[in-house]
Design an enzyme around this catalytic site. Structure first.
Site, PDB file in Angstrom:
ATOM      1  N   GLU A  66      50.071  -3.535   7.238  1.00 41.70           N
ATOM      2  CA  GLU A  66      49.195  -3.476   5.482  1.00 41.70           C
ATOM      3  C   GLU A  66      49.300  -5.628   5.803  1.00 41.70           C
ATOM      4  O   GLU A  66      48.597  -6.150   5.166  1.00 41.70           O
ATOM      5  CB  GLU A  66      50.056  -3.219   4.317  1.00 41.70           C
ATOM      6  N   HIS A  83      55.098   5.667  -3.748  1.00 43.26           N
ATOM      7  CA  HIS A  83      53.622   7.035  -4.084  1.00 43.26           C
ATOM      8  C   HIS A  83      53.032   6.907  -5.478  1.00 43.26           C
ATOM      9  O   HIS A  83      52.425   7.146  -5.932  1.00 43.26           O
ATOM     10  CB  HIS A  83      52.980   7.767  -3.306  1.00 43.26           C
TER      11      HIS A  83
END
Lengths: 341, 344
Positions: A75, A144
Site C-alpha cells: 500500500e 476489514h
C-alpha cells in the site's frame, strides 16, 4: 460492466436507472477514464480481476493495462507512486483494497499526499482520489471493518467524503475525481450491492451535506452505511409520532457546518451516528459544530451513538458493536426526554 | 588516490569549481548556524563528489530529481537558486522556496526514503506518457532519487525497487553510503554490507562506486541514465563516501566515533583528489585553485546575504497552500487569524 453509451440514450433527462452502488461507482470510473485522459486507476487486483468488490470490473479491458493496472501488494508503494504520478501531471485514482490496509500507507497519505501541495507552495498539486472500501457490517476478517474518517479528517491537506447510496456514489466519485486536491473516498462496503434509482444527469450539488429525509423533531446525522440505517430508524420512529430528519453529511472534510446548522436550528435536537469508536470520533467534531452554531436553540446536548472504544470486533460481535436500530432509538429517546436543569 | 579516469581539462575544472563552491557553501552554512543566522543545517561535508558527480549526469530540463535534506550539492549542480534552497534551513518554508515544478528538484524531503516512491511514480508516468512510442528516439525522461545507507532500511525503499523493477520504470536509485545514519554505522544498518548487493534480488543492475571520485560518480550515473533512458528499467548506484561532519548542527559525533577515524576518512577528501589530478595531469597552477576558492567564498557570502535578507513569509501563506480549493472552515480560520493578529 455498465457503459454510459448504452445507458444514456435510453434515459430521458430526469429519468432514473436502477443501479447497485458497485455498478454506480464502476460507471463513474468508466466515465472519468473516458473524459479525463490523465486519469489512472491502479491498486491490488483492480486490473484483471476488476477489484475484490468488482468496482473496477471491465475497466482494464476497456481502457487498457496502461491506464488501469495491477500493482504489487504494497500500500505504501501504491500511494507513494500516486504522488509521483501526480507530480508528472496525472490524476491517480488508486484503490486500497480494505480500510485497515491504509495503515501501512499512512506516511505516504498523511506526510506526503496531504502535504505536497503545501510543501511545494502550490506548485505540485495532488489531484489524487483514494478509493477505500470502508466500514464494517460484512463479517469480514480483522482489519476489514475500520472507520478511518476521523483520522483522515484530522489531517491538514486531505478531504474526505463518503457516499450513502448509488446516486451519491456515482455523482460524488465523479466530482471527487475532478478535484485538484486529494480526496479520501470511503465506500461503505456493506452497501455495495443494494440497488436504488440513480439519476445520472442530475445529482444536485455535489458539495456539502444533504437532507436524506426531512423531519421536524430531531436530526439524525450520519454518513456512509449509517445513513440507510438512520432512514430505517426514522420510519420506525414515525410510527410513534416522532418526525425525524436524516442528514447525510457526505463530506466529512470539509464538514458542511451551514447545512448542519440549518437542520438542527429547525429541529433543535441532534443525534450523530457513526461506526467508528466514540472517543475523538468524528461525532465529537459534529457535536462541537452543532453546539457552536445552535447553542441557543438546542433543547438537549448533542447525543452520540457510535462504535465503542474497542478494536473492531469479529463478525459474531459486529452487531453488538455497530450502532443498531435500538441503540439509535435509545439515543433519540434521550434527546427527546432531556429536561434542562 | 587518483580518479577513475581523466576527462578533458575543461570538464574537470568545471567539476572542481562546483566541488569547491558547494564545499565553501556547506562550511559557510555551518558557520551561519553557529552565528544564529539559520536555526539548523545538515552538512554534506565529504559527500561533494557523490552529489556533484551524480547531479551533473542528469538533464534538469527533462529529468526530475528527488532529494532528501542533505543534497545541497545536487541542488547546486542542477542550477537551483541557493538562497531559495537554503531557505528551508532558515526555517522560511519546509520544502524550500525554489519552484520544484520549474527546477525539477522535488521539495526538500525530511522523511528518509519518503520520496523514493515518488521518483518511481514520476518515472512510471514517463512510461505511461510514451506508451505508444516506447521510449521514443530521445529515450525516457528519467527520475533520480537520493537516499542514504540509513534510509535503505526503510520498507519504502524495498517497495520502490520492487515496483520499479517490475514495471521497468526509468528511475535511478542513488545511494550515498556515507557510513553513518546519525550515530549508527553502516554495519549496524545494512545487512549483507552493501545496498548495491540487494539490487540483484530485484533483477536490477547496480554499481558500487568510489563516492569520493567525482569522475567515477559522474560516469557511473551517466551509465545508469543511459540504461534508464533506453527503456531498460531502473538501476542502482551506491556511492561509497563518508560524512565528515556531524549529522546536523545539533549532532555531536564525538559520542559515537573517534577523531582518528574522522582523520583517516579525510585522506579520501574528494576535492584534494580532483586537485591532484588537475595539477599532475594538466599542470594547473595555484592561480586556478585560489581563484576557485575566492569565487566560492564570494558566492557563499552572497548566499548568506540573501538568506539574511529573507524575511518570514506572510502568515496567510499558512492557509493559502493547504489546498488548491480552500475549504470554508480553513477560510474562516484564516479570517479569524487575520483579525486577531491585527488586534494583538
Amino acid at each position: 460492466m455498465l457503459d454510459a453509451t448504452t445507458l444514456n440514450p435510453a434515459q430521458e433527462r430526469g429519468a432514473t436507472v436502477e443501479l447497485s452502488m458497485q455498478a454506480a461507482l464502476n460507471l463513474a470510473l468508466a466515465e472519468t477514464l473516458d473524459e479525463d485522459p490523465k486519469a489512472l486507476i491502479f491498486g491490488e487486483d483492480v486490473g484483471r480481476l476488476g477489484g475484490v468488490f468488482r468496482v473496477t470490473d471491465g475497466l482494464q479491458e476497456r481502457f487498457g493495462a496502461t491506464r488501469v493496472f495491477d500493482t504489487p501488494l504494497a500500500e505504501s508503494g501504491i500511494l507513494g507512486m500516486s504522488v509521483g504520478l501526480a507530480m508528472a501531471g496525472f490524476h491517480p485514482i488508486p484503490e486500497v483494497q480494505f480500510d485497515g490496509f491504509a495503515y501501512p500507507a499512512v506516511n505516504q497519505i498523511i506526510c506526503q499526499i496531504g502535504r505536497m501541495n503545501y510543501r511545494s507552495r502550490g506548485t505540485l498539486p495532488m489531484p489524487i482520489t483514494l478509493r477505500v472500501p470502508s466500514f464494517g457490517g460484512i463479517r469480514a476478517p480483522e482489519h476489514h471493518g475500520e472507520s478511518l474518517e476521523a483520522m483522515f479528517a484530522h489531517v491538514p491537506g486531505l478531504k474526505v467524503v463518503s457516499p450513502s447510496d448509488p446516486q451519491q456514489a456515482y455523482h460524488l466519485l465523479k466530482y471527487a475525481a475532478q478535484r485538484p486536491d486529494p480526496v479520501i473516498f470511503m465506500e461503505p462496503k456493506s452497501r455495495y450491492w443494494q440497488k436504488a434509482q440513480v439519476n445520472l444527469h442530475d445529482g444536485g450539488t455535489p458539495e456539502g451535506a444533504r437532507v436524506a429525509r426531512p423531519g421536524r423533531h430531531l436530526t439524525l446525522i450520519a454518513w456512509g452505511a449509517m445513513v440507510s440505517r438512520c432512514l430505517q430508524v426514522a420510519e420506525l420512529a414515525e410510527e410513534d409520532g416522532i418526525d425525524v430528519e436524516v442528514l447525510d453529511l457526505r463530506w466529512l472534510k470539509p464538514i458542511d457546518a451551514e447545512g448542519l446548522a440549518a437542520s438542527v436550528a429547525k429541529t433543535r435536537r441532534a443525534v450523530v451516528v457513526h461506526e467508528g469508536p466514540r472517543t475523538s470520533g468524528l461525532g465529537a467534531e459534529v457535536a462541537a459544530l452543532v453546539t457552536e452554531e445552535c447553542f441557543n436553540t438546542l433543547k438537549a446536548p448533542v447525543e452520540r451513538v457510535t462504535g465503542f472504544d474497542v478494536p473492531y470486533p469479529s463478525g459474531d460481535l459486529e452487531d453488538e458493536y455497530l450502532p443498531g436500530i435500538d441503540r439509535i432509538l435509545f439515543g433519540i429517546q434521550r434527546v427527546l426526554e432531556h429536561r434542562r436543569g | 588516490m587518483p580518479l577513475v579516469s581523466t576527462p578533458p581539462e575543461d570538464e574537470l575544472k568545471r567539476l572542481y569549481t562546483l566541488l569547491t563552491t558547494v564545499r565553501q557553501l556547506d562550511l559557510a552554512a555551518v558557520r551561519w548556524q553557529r552565528q544564529g543566522v539559520i536555526p539548523g543545517y545538515a552538512p554534506m561535508l565529504g559527500q561533494e563528489a557523490a552529489q556533484v558527480g551524480s547531479g551533473c549526469a542528469v538533464d534538469p530540463s527533462r529529468d526530475f530529481v528527488f532529494p532528501t535534506y542533505r543534497e545541497m550539492g545536487v541542488a547546486k549542480a542542477l542550477g537551483v537558486d541557493m538562497v531559495e534552497y537554503m531557505s528551508t534551513h532558515k526555517a522560511t518554508w519546509h520544502g524550500g522556496l525554489y519552484n520544484p515544478a520549474q527546477t525539477h528538484l522535488a521539495p526538500i524531503q525530511a522523511v528518509v526514503a519518503g520520496s523514493v516512491l515518488h521518483a518511481v511514480g514520476w518515472a512510471q508516468g514517463q512510461v505511461i506518457k510514451h506508451a505508444d512510442t516506447n521510449p521514443g528516439p530521445d529515450g525516457f525522461n528519467i527520475a533520480l532519487t537520493y537516499f542514504g545507507d540509513g534510509a535503505s532500511s526503510q520498507g519504502d525503499v524495498h517497495e520502490a525497487m520492487n515496483f520499479a523493477a517490475i514495471m521497468k520504470s526509468p528511475v535511478i536509485f542513488f545511494v550515498q553510503n556515507n557510513g553513518w545514519a546519525i550515530s549508527v554505522p553502516t554495519d549496524r544498518q545494512v545487512a549483507g554490507g552493501s545496498v548495491a548487493a540487494r539490487a540483484a534480488g530485484y533483477g536490477m543492475p547496480a554499481e558500487q562506486v568510489d563516492g569520493n571520485d567525482v569522475v567515477a560518480v559522474l560516469e557511473a550515473t551517466r551509465r545508469a541514465v543511459a540504461h534508464a533512458r533506453a527503456g531498460n528499467g531502473p538501476m542502482l548506484i551506491e556511492a561509497m563516501t563518508y560524512r565528515l561532519g556531524p549529522h546536523s548542527t545539533s549532532d555531536d559525533p564525538g559520542r559515537y566515533r573517534t577523531l582518528a577515524e574522522e582523520q583517516s576518512a579525510q585522506n579520501a577528501d574528494p576535492l584534494q583528489r580532483c586537485e591532484r589530478v588537475l595539477r599532475e595531469r594538466f599542470g594547473v597552477t595555484d592561480h586556478f585553485f585560489q581563484a576557485a576558492l575566492a569565487d566560492a567564498e564570494a558566492e557563499a557570502e552572497q548566499v548568506r546575504a540573501g538568506v539574511v535578507a529573507l524575511g518570514p513569509r506572510p502568515g496567510h501563506e499558512m492557509f493559502e497552500f493547504v489546498f488548491q480549493e480552500m475549504t470554508p472552515a480553513l477560510a474562516a480560520q484564516a479570517a479569524s487569524w487575520r483579525e486577531e493578529s491585527e488586534h494583538a
